[in-house]
Each structure stands twice: as C-alpha cells, then as structure tokens.
Design an enzyme around this catalytic site. Structure first.
Site, PDB file in Angstrom:
ATOM      1  N   LYS A 114      51.463  66.333  15.833  1.00 49.87           N
ATOM      2  CA  LYS A 114      51.188  66.472  17.164  1.00 49.87           C
ATOM      3  C   LYS A 114      53.064  68.172  17.643  1.00 49.87           C
ATOM      4  O   LYS A 114      52.583  69.105  18.107  1.00 49.87           O
ATOM      5  CB  LYS A 114      51.362  65.839  18.668  1.00 49.87           C
ATOM      6  N   LYS A 196      40.824  63.858  11.183  1.00 50.95           N
ATOM      7  CA  LYS A 196      40.417  62.547  12.558  1.00 50.95           C
ATOM      8  C   LYS A 196      39.539  63.430  13.208  1.00 50.95           C
ATOM      9  O   LYS A 196      39.634  64.105  13.828  1.00 50.95           O
ATOM     10  CB  LYS A 196      41.505  61.892  13.002  1.00 50.95           C
ATOM     11  N   LYS A 199      39.846  64.358  20.983  1.00 51.53           N
ATOM     12  CA  LYS A 199      39.281  64.911  21.992  1.00 51.53           C
ATOM     13  C   LYS A 199      40.069  66.468  22.287  1.00 51.53           C
ATOM     14  O   LYS A 199      39.353  67.108  22.972  1.00 51.53           O
ATOM     15  CB  LYS A 199      39.296  64.183  23.068  1.00 51.53           C
TER      16      LYS A 199
HETATM   17  P1  TYM Z   1      43.882  57.826  22.503  1.00 53.87           P
HETATM   18  O1  TYM Z   1      43.194  58.204  23.783  1.00 53.87           O
HETATM   19  O2  TYM Z   1      44.266  58.560  21.358  1.00 53.87           O
HETATM   20  O3  TYM Z   1      42.576  57.133  21.709  1.00 53.87           O
HETATM   21  C1  TYM Z   1      42.004  55.585  21.923  1.00 53.87           C
HETATM   22  C2  TYM Z   1      41.670  55.124  21.695  1.00 53.87           C
HETATM   23  O4  TYM Z   1      40.757  55.529  20.411  1.00 53.87           O
HETATM   24  C3  TYM Z   1      40.647  55.243  19.049  1.00 53.87           C
HETATM   25  N1  TYM Z   1      40.616  56.863  18.424  1.00 53.87           N
HETATM   26  C4  TYM Z   1      39.415  56.651  17.332  1.00 53.87           C
HETATM   27  N2  TYM Z   1      39.321  55.027  16.672  1.00 53.87           N
HETATM   28  C5  TYM Z   1      38.181  55.943  15.735  1.00 53.87           C
HETATM   29  N3  TYM Z   1      38.342  56.549  15.187  1.00 53.87           N
HETATM   30  C6  TYM Z   1      38.557  58.215  15.519  1.00 53.87           C
HETATM   31  N4  TYM Z   1      38.473  59.728  15.036  1.00 53.87           N
HETATM   32  C7  TYM Z   1      39.180  57.938  16.876  1.00 53.87           C
HETATM   33  N5  TYM Z   1      39.846  58.434  17.341  1.00 53.87           N
HETATM   34  C8  TYM Z   1      40.738  58.208  19.062  1.00 53.87           C
HETATM   35  C9  TYM Z   1      42.181  55.179  19.204  1.00 53.87           C
HETATM   36  O5  TYM Z   1      42.466  54.485  18.239  1.00 53.87           O
HETATM   37  C10 TYM Z   1      42.950  54.446  20.206  1.00 53.87           C
HETATM   38  O6  TYM Z   1      42.728  53.199  19.973  1.00 53.87           O
HETATM   39  N6  TYM Z   1      48.138  56.059  22.283  1.00 53.87           N
HETATM   40  C11 TYM Z   1      47.381  55.461  22.591  1.00 53.87           C
HETATM   41  C12 TYM Z   1      47.408  55.267  23.790  1.00 53.87           C
HETATM   42  C13 TYM Z   1      47.580  53.809  24.452  1.00 53.87           C
HETATM   43  C14 TYM Z   1      47.360  52.764  23.767  1.00 53.87           C
HETATM   44  C15 TYM Z   1      49.003  51.706  23.882  1.00 53.87           C
HETATM   45  C16 TYM Z   1      46.269  52.402  22.938  1.00 53.87           C
HETATM   46  C17 TYM Z   1      49.152  54.031  24.941  1.00 53.87           C
HETATM   47  N7  TYM Z   1      49.437  52.529  25.342  1.00 53.87           N
HETATM   48  C18 TYM Z   1      48.832  50.247  24.217  1.00 53.87           C
HETATM   49  C19 TYM Z   1      46.993  50.377  22.782  1.00 53.87           C
HETATM   50  C20 TYM Z   1      47.825  50.171  23.755  1.00 53.87           C
HETATM   51  C21 TYM Z   1      46.203  57.221  22.537  1.00 53.87           C
HETATM   52  O7  TYM Z   1      46.854  58.007  22.638  1.00 53.87           O
HETATM   53  O8  TYM Z   1      45.204  56.831  21.944  1.00 53.87           O
END
Ligand code: TYM
Length: 333
Positions: A114, A196, A199
């Site tokens: 990032k 990956k 979004k």
């Molecule tokens: P975020 O918002 O980027 O993504 C949310 C969830 O989606 C999963 N994910 C994917 N899984 C498979 N293939 C992909 N291409 C893909 N892109 C995203 C992520 O692994 C995630 O599970 N930091 C986290 C949000 C968060 C969180 C937490 C998660 C904040 N606090 C506490 C678990 C526990 C995040 O940015 O996810």
C-alpha cells in the site's frame, strides 16, 4: 449470547466488494454463524488509512451493511455493526500500540504494497492498521477469525500481541486462530492472475464486483487473461485458468478435479462464458436483495445501532480488564 465460542471478522467499506471478498470471507460467515457467537464488522476506521471521499465512504458503508444482510448474515443470530460505533476498538489499539514495535509493522507485506501504491499518502494509520485489526479481534475474546489468505500475516500479529500482553501483564486475551475456507482463499485478478483480486484496483476489468450484472460479468470473464495452450487444467504455470477453475468450483460447490473433468476437451471461450454465467446466477439474487435492503436505510441504521450496543457491552468488559491490568484508574460509574 449462548455459550459458544466467539468468532469475529470484518471487511473494509473501501469500495463495492468483489467476488474475492465474497468467496474468501462472507460466504463462509453465513454457515459459521450457526456454530459460533459471531460478530461481523464494517472496518470503517481501517478505510481511512487510504484517502476517501467522505460521501462515497458513507455510501459504501451502507452498501456493505446491506450486502452483509443480503448474503444471509442474520442480525438475530449475529452482531453486525460498524467499527467506529464502538470506540473501544480505537482505545484498545492505543494500548496495544505501546507493546508493538515499528519493525513488526514496517515489514508487513500489505503495508509495503500500500505504501507503494499510495506514495503521496503514507500515513501513520497505514502502518498502524494491523494493530487496530488486532484490537478488533482481541476485544471480544475471539477464538476464530475467518479471513482470506492475504490477512494471515495480520492475524499472526494479533496472536503475537495477545501472547505478549498476557506475558507482561497476566493472562487475559484468548489467542485467536485463523479460519480459511476450503477453497478460494486467494482469488486472483482477472487481468494479472499473479496478483490478488482487489476492490481498489484501478482496472475495472480485473475484478468482478458484487454489483456487476450478468452481461458485465460475462464480458469481464471473456476478457480474462489466460494462456494459449487451450487446456483447462489447474497448474502453477497456468495462473489465469487455475484462477477461473477456482472461482468456478467455489461458486458451484464442486472440487477443482470435478470442474476439470467437466471441461475436458472444451475450449477457453466456452469455459469463460460458463464461469461467467455460474457466477452471475449466484450473485444476481444477492445484488437484488442488497438493493432492496438499501432502500430502507432506517432498517439498516437500526440493525447497526443494535449491533453496536451489543458489541459495546462485550468490548467494554474486556477493555476495563485491560485498563486495570496496565494500571489505569477505574472509570467512575
Ligand atoms: P478486506 O476488506 O481487504 O477484505 C475482507 C475479507 O476478504 C478477504 N479477501 C479475499 N479473499 C480471497 N481472495 C481475494 N482476492 C480477497 N480479497 C480480500 C480478506 O482476506 C478479508 O478476509 N483488515 C481487513 C479487515 C479487518 C479484519 C479485522 C478482518 C479489519 N479488522 C479483524 C478480520 C478480523 C481487510 O482489510 O479486509
């Protein structure tokens, strides 16, 4: 809440979610909520670590809440809330900051990625992001955290911080375990299948959004980058086709082997259209339901308010134990 183990997970409202978020995370949550006391959050404070247009962030937050509900998360069974509505998250993050070392954060893969991508805005929040995530998790005595593979490193930090805090101040936090789905823990970009699916990718053809309609989905899959040998098999040297097989089998609920058998002898063109149709058949009804729910913001606000109240009750019990352990005076009642 019943006497079950606690599960916590969250998604950032940083855009319209992709099928990566769906397959890697939310799809699994729906089933898990029956077996765990589940807490699902919109990680809106995390979203601020990258520049946001305030109006778009607000809209995305409603979109996210509506999508949670449309995907079958049940506010009667689970707690659904926005992270910023429970200030204990930011408060615990502060305490955890005091036992976290800068080196642990600067070597995080996501921080490095990032920082590369947002060179004009490398802020403290971006670096501190995994500490806030650890606070999200530890605040509820969470035992299970369903996530995609890209969050593994962050979960490990949460575990390290729990162990470090307990070692320094006495046993308090549970050490959380990650939960990865059986497949599709890492859905790749349709345009650069070694990256990956995200979004926030500037190339709209690289991801399938949960808002895309059938025509758009099929068009994007038709344009997906593959290779030229025309064999539909899962293989490390065929990242594009392997990704499509992963997506197809996850949406159909079949194994990769079964998907390979189904397309044996078929061409890439037919395969891509079939993947597109299959994905659209699943996400079309979800999108329609999401839009129906979105038209009733009063309902969404009520779900989030109730969720925040229930989350706060658990969170502040844990936070007051943390404050006591580290030597802060109790808050007057
Ligand atoms: P975020 O918002 O980027 O993504 C949310 C969830 O989606 C999963 N994910 C994917 N899984 C498979 N293939 C992909 N291409 C893909 N892109 C995203 C992520 O692994 C995630 O599970 N930091 C986290 C949000 C968060 C969180 C937490 C998660 C904040 N606090 C506490 C678990 C526990 C995040 O940015 O996810």
């Amino acid at each position: 809440m019943e006497d079950k183990k606690i599960l916590f997970s969250a998604v950032q409202p940083s855009g319209i979610l992709t099928i990566g978020n769906y397959l890697g995370a939310i799809k699994n949550w729906k089933n898990l909520q029956n077996d765990y006391n589940s807490i699902f959050s919109g990680a809106d404070l995390h979203t601020l670590t990258v520049k946001q247009d305030p109006q778009t962030l607000r809209a995305n937050s409603y979109q996210l809440a509506a999508l949670f509900l449309a995907c079958g998360l049940d506010p009667e069974k689970s707690i659904i809330f926005m992270q910023s509505h429970v200030p204990a998250h930011a408060e615990l993050a502060w305490v955890l900051n005091t036992i976290t070392y800068p080196g642990e954060l600067s070597r995080m893969t996501q921080f490095k990625d990032k920082s590369q991508k947002h060179q004009e805005n490398i802020n403290m929040g971006l670096m501190d992001y995994p500490v806030l995530m650890a606070a999200d998790i530890l605040l509820y005595n969470t035992e299970l955290v369903p996530i995609g593979a890209d969050q593994k490193q962050h979960l490990e930090l949460a575990r390290d911080l729990a162990i470090r805090f307990n070692g320094r101040f006495g046993e308090l936090f549970k050490v959380p375990e990650p939960y990865f789905g059986k497949t599709a823990t890492r859905v790749m970009s349709l345009q650069e299948p070694t990256k990956k699916m995200s979004k926030s990718d500037a190339n709209l053809n690289s991801f399938i959004s949960m808002d895309d309609d059938k025509d758009t989905i099929i068009r994007k899959f038709k344009r997906a980058v593959t290779d030229s040998d025309n064999k539909i098999i899962f293989s490390e040297d065929k990242p594009g086709i392997s990704n499509l097989l992963t997506i197809y089998s996850a949406f159909r609920g079949i194994s990769i082997k079964e998907a390979e058998a189904e397309f044996e002898g078929k061409g890439y063109g037919d395969f891509k259209v079939k993947v597109g149709e299959t994905v659209a058949d699943v996400i079309d009804p979800i999108r329609q339901e999401k839009n129906r729910i979105l038209s009733d913001k009063t309902y969404i606000d009520a779900v989030l308010k109730d969720g925040a109240e229930r989350a706060s009750r658990i969170a502040y019990k844990v936070l007051s134990k943390v404050y006591k352990k580290v030597g802060l005076l109790p808050r007057s009642r």
